[in-house]
Design a protein around this motif. Structure first.
Motif, PDB file in Angstrom:
ATOM      1  N   ILE A  25      26.560  17.516  -8.839  1.00 42.06           N
ATOM      2  CA  ILE A  25      27.361  16.424  -8.986  1.00 42.06           C
ATOM      3  C   ILE A  25      26.560  15.375  -9.937  1.00 42.06           C
ATOM      4  CG2 ILE A  25      28.362  14.350  -7.841  1.00 42.06           C
ATOM      5  CD1 ILE A  25      28.926  16.245  -5.593  1.00 42.06           C
ATOM      6  N   ALA A  26      25.380  15.323  -9.658  1.00 42.83           N
ATOM      7  CA  ALA A  26      24.674  14.629 -10.656  1.00 42.83           C
ATOM      8  C   ALA A  26      24.667  15.088 -12.028  1.00 42.83           C
ATOM      9  CB  ALA A  26      23.105  14.471 -10.045  1.00 42.83           C
ATOM     10  N   ALA A  27      24.558  16.340 -12.346  1.00 44.05           N
ATOM     11  CA  ALA A  27      24.652  16.641 -13.584  1.00 44.05           C
ATOM     12  C   ALA A  27      25.938  16.525 -14.243  1.00 44.05           C
ATOM     13  CB  ALA A  27      24.272  18.393 -13.812  1.00 44.05           C
ATOM     14  N   ALA A  28      26.959  16.466 -13.272  1.00 42.83           N
ATOM     15  CA  ALA A  28      28.361  16.097 -13.867  1.00 42.83           C
ATOM     16  C   ALA A  28      28.514  14.585 -14.184  1.00 42.83           C
ATOM     17  CB  ALA A  28      29.527  16.475 -12.624  1.00 42.83           C
ATOM     18  N   LEU A  29      27.785  13.821 -13.444  1.00 45.86           N
ATOM     19  CA  LEU A  29      27.769  12.138 -13.664  1.00 45.86           C
ATOM     20  C   LEU A  29      26.961  12.010 -14.860  1.00 45.86           C
ATOM     21  CD1 LEU A  29      28.180  11.144 -10.209  1.00 45.86           C
ATOM     22  CD2 LEU A  29      30.051  11.468 -11.664  1.00 45.86           C
ATOM     23  N   LEU A  30      26.123  12.935 -15.343  1.00 45.64           N
ATOM     24  CA  LEU A  30      24.879  12.345 -16.134  1.00 45.64           C
ATOM     25  C   LEU A  30      25.318  11.436 -17.454  1.00 45.64           C
ATOM     26  CD1 LEU A  30      21.850  12.741 -16.508  1.00 45.64           C
ATOM     27  CD2 LEU A  30      22.161  14.820 -17.717  1.00 45.64           C
ATOM     28  N   GLY A  31      26.414  12.100 -18.037  1.00 56.29           N
ATOM     29  CA  GLY A  31      26.709  11.407 -19.346  1.00 56.29           C
ATOM     30  C   GLY A  31      27.655  10.362 -19.288  1.00 56.29           C
ATOM     31  N   ASP A  32      27.866   9.766 -17.954  1.00 55.02           N
ATOM     32  CA  ASP A  32      28.951   8.741 -17.521  1.00 55.02           C
ATOM     33  C   ASP A  32      30.385   9.093 -17.884  1.00 55.02           C
ATOM     34  OD1 ASP A  32      29.573   6.375 -16.332  1.00 55.02           O
ATOM     35  OD2 ASP A  32      29.167   5.057 -18.205  1.00 55.02           O
ATOM     36  N   PRO A  33      30.879  10.394 -17.755  1.00 50.49           N
ATOM     37  CA  PRO A  33      31.998  10.604 -18.386  1.00 50.49           C
ATOM     38  C   PRO A  33      33.322  10.195 -18.105  1.00 50.49           C
ATOM     39  CG  PRO A  33      31.397  12.238 -16.602  1.00 50.49           C
ATOM     40  CD  PRO A  33      30.377  11.171 -16.474  1.00 50.49           C
ATOM     41  N   ARG A  34      34.135  10.191 -19.003  1.00 51.96           N
ATOM     42  CA  ARG A  34      35.528   9.747 -18.744  1.00 51.96           C
ATOM     43  C   ARG A  34      36.309  10.519 -17.764  1.00 51.96           C
ATOM     44  NH1 ARG A  34      37.790   9.187 -24.724  1.00 51.96           N
ATOM     45  NH2 ARG A  34      39.644   8.401 -23.537  1.00 51.96           N
ATOM     46  N   VAL A  35      35.937  11.465 -17.650  1.00 53.65           N
ATOM     47  CA  VAL A  35      36.891  13.030 -16.921  1.00 53.65           C
ATOM     48  C   VAL A  35      35.738  13.427 -15.983  1.00 53.65           C
ATOM     49  CG1 VAL A  35      38.070  14.842 -16.888  1.00 53.65           C
ATOM     50  CG2 VAL A  35      38.557  13.318 -18.652  1.00 53.65           C
ATOM     51  N   VAL A  36      36.027  13.657 -14.843  1.00 57.22           N
ATOM     52  CA  VAL A  36      35.213  14.501 -13.612  1.00 57.22           C
ATOM     53  C   VAL A  36      35.785  15.456 -13.074  1.00 57.22           C
ATOM     54  CG1 VAL A  36      33.704  14.232 -11.859  1.00 57.22           C
ATOM     55  CG2 VAL A  36      33.652  12.414 -13.211  1.00 57.22           C
ATOM     56  N   VAL A  37      35.547  16.727 -13.284  1.00 59.91           N
ATOM     57  CA  VAL A  37      35.907  17.780 -12.597  1.00 59.91           C
ATOM     58  C   VAL A  37      34.969  18.508 -11.750  1.00 59.91           C
ATOM     59  CG1 VAL A  37      36.820  20.065 -13.127  1.00 59.91           C
ATOM     60  CG2 VAL A  37      37.234  18.363 -14.651  1.00 59.91           C
ATOM     61  N   LEU A  38      35.409  18.532 -10.464  1.00 62.23           N
ATOM     62  CA  LEU A  38      34.597  18.860  -9.317  1.00 62.23           C
ATOM     63  C   LEU A  38      35.372  20.283  -8.811  1.00 62.23           C
ATOM     64  CD1 LEU A  38      33.486  15.623  -7.899  1.00 62.23           C
ATOM     65  CD2 LEU A  38      32.354  16.985  -9.589  1.00 62.23           C
ATOM     66  N   ASP A  39      34.800  21.433  -8.491  1.00 63.66           N
ATOM     67  CA  ASP A  39      35.167  22.510  -7.953  1.00 63.66           C
ATOM     68  C   ASP A  39      34.445  22.763  -6.692  1.00 63.66           C
ATOM     69  OD1 ASP A  39      36.480  25.019  -7.340  1.00 63.66           O
ATOM     70  OD2 ASP A  39      35.458  26.244  -8.753  1.00 63.66           O
ATOM     71  N   GLU A  40      35.135  22.482  -5.517  1.00 65.51           N
ATOM     72  CA  GLU A  40      34.621  22.588  -4.050  1.00 65.51           C
ATOM     73  C   GLU A  40      33.350  21.938  -4.017  1.00 65.51           C
ATOM     74  OE1 GLU A  40      36.250  23.921  -1.610  1.00 65.51           O
ATOM     75  OE2 GLU A  40      37.797  25.305  -2.742  1.00 65.51           O
ATOM     76  N   PRO A  41      33.515  20.607  -4.187  1.00 64.75           N
ATOM     77  CA  PRO A  41      32.251  19.692  -4.516  1.00 64.75           C
ATOM     78  C   PRO A  41      31.569  19.303  -2.931  1.00 64.75           C
ATOM     79  CG  PRO A  41      34.278  18.358  -4.306  1.00 64.75           C
ATOM     80  CD  PRO A  41      34.738  19.728  -4.757  1.00 64.75           C
ATOM     81  N   VAL A  42      32.474  19.509  -1.805  1.00 65.72           N
ATOM     82  CA  VAL A  42      31.815  19.279  -0.435  1.00 65.72           C
ATOM     83  C   VAL A  42      31.333  20.210   0.131  1.00 65.72           C
ATOM     84  CG1 VAL A  42      33.464  17.359  -0.370  1.00 65.72           C
ATOM     85  CG2 VAL A  42      34.220  19.312   0.505  1.00 65.72           C
ATOM     86  N   ASN A  43      31.239  21.549  -0.274  1.00 60.28           N
ATOM     87  CA  ASN A  43      30.688  22.779   0.339  1.00 60.28           C
ATOM     88  C   ASN A  43      29.053  22.502   0.663  1.00 60.28           C
ATOM     89  OD1 ASN A  43      32.938  24.420   0.093  1.00 60.28           O
ATOM     90  ND2 ASN A  43      32.123  25.688  -1.558  1.00 60.28           N
ATOM     91  N   GLY A  44      28.954  22.868   1.924  1.00 62.93           N
ATOM     92  CA  GLY A  44      27.646  22.589   2.379  1.00 62.93           C
ATOM     93  C   GLY A  44      27.064  21.021   2.858  1.00 62.93           C
ATOM     94  N   LEU A  45      28.117  20.257   2.482  1.00 66.78           N
ATOM     95  CA  LEU A  45      27.834  18.962   2.935  1.00 66.78           C
ATOM     96  C   LEU A  45      27.971  18.426   4.217  1.00 66.78           C
ATOM     97  CD1 LEU A  45      28.970  16.907  -0.279  1.00 66.78           C
ATOM     98  CD2 LEU A  45      26.742  17.663   0.276  1.00 66.78           C
ATOM     99  N   ASP A  46      27.338  17.688   4.828  1.00 67.14           N
ATOM    100  CA  ASP A  46      27.634  17.260   6.117  1.00 67.14           C
ATOM    101  C   ASP A  46      28.443  15.928   6.222  1.00 67.14           C
ATOM    102  OD1 ASP A  46      26.194  14.868   5.191  1.00 67.14           O
ATOM    103  OD2 ASP A  46      24.200  15.229   6.317  1.00 67.14           O
TER     104      ASP A  46
END
Length: 260
Positions: free
Chosen positions: A145-166
């Motif tokens: 997710i950090a890599a996805a946010l790195l460019g401060d993007p206008r569009v964010v696409v996340l595939d199954e982002p909560v896998n493994g999260l508490d």
């Protein structure tokens, strides 16, 4: 950022075949800024392939995928336009989290300060110098997710982002998605967790066997695909819990793998 009804992401008749099998079948939809759009479907429905088509990682056999009206390959500043998490552990296991992000930032001409910002944003500041190969699944998700946010993007696409999260991590992703949308960004999230999508997504796209089955608000989807008597008898505050029932009703004939 200004919220607009113009689509940030658009699929126009997308079709993708592997051999004789059609994985994505004439799919068309729009994803607009200012809301969280959930992308749902059974295993093997074509979700991941559709995301890869949108991001230019695969070419469609027919149709087109557009980002603000242009193919992804034609974007002048891709990381500042679209940030994506498709595979959480797509990093060199021997690199630290900081060095992984620094390599991405420098390849895109982004300032090193963005690395420190996103490390803090996803809660990895204290683990930044640890080898990423030793990260737990949840920490790997945060690094993705950090890599996805790195460019401060206008569009964010996340595939199954909560896998493994508490639970704390799941709440953090939900809050992050809602905040990004409130800032006028476009957020597209693929997930199998119906309860989480009911709490997070304003709008739903549902796919089954490669075809688009639904494109409507979350509230409309729940009302349309649950038993009218059950829906009417359920307090409004509890209606999101009906999303799983609605999803299973709609996709019962589209599941690729079912138990005997």
């Amino acid at each position: 950022m200004r919220t607009t009804d113009a689509p940030a992401l658009e699929a126009r008749g997308l079709t993708r075949r592997y051999g004789g099998r059609t994985v994505v079948d004439d799919v068309s939809f729009q994803v607009v800024p200012g809301r969280v759009t959930g992308f749902l479907g059974p295993n093997g429905a074509g979700k991941s392939t559709t995301l890869r088509l949108l991001l230019g990682l695969e070419r469609p056999d027919s149709g087109e995928a557009l980002v603000f009206g242009r193919p992804y390959a034609e974007l002048e500043a891709p990381l500042a336009t679209v940030g994506a998490l498709l595979e959480a552990r797509s990093f060199h296991p021997g690199r630290s989290a900081r060095n992984h992000l620094l390599a991405l930032a420098r390849s895109a001409g982004l300032p090193d300060a963005r690395v420190e910002h996103v490390l803090a944003q996803v809660g990895l500041a204290e683990a930044a110098d640890r080898r990423a190969g030793g990260f737990s699944l949840g920490m790997g998700q945060r690094l993705g997710i950090a890599a996805a946010l790195l460019g401060d993007p206008r569009v964010v696409v996340l595939d199954e982002p909560v896998n493994g999260l508490d639970p704390e991590g799941i709440l953090w992703v939900r809050t992050l998605a809602r905040r990004l949308a409130a800032e006028g960004r476009t957020v597209l999230i693929s997930s199998h967790l119906m309860n989480e999508m009911a709490l997070t997504a304003d709008h739903l796209l549902v796919i089954g066997r490669g075809r688009l089955l639904a494109d409507c608000s979350t509230a409309e989807f729940i009302e349309r695909h649950t038993d009218p008597e059950v829906y009417a008898a359920t307090p409004a505050v509890a209606r999101p819990a009906l999303l799983e029932e609605a999803f299973l009703r709609l996709t019962s004939d589209s599941a690729q793998y079912t138990a005997a």
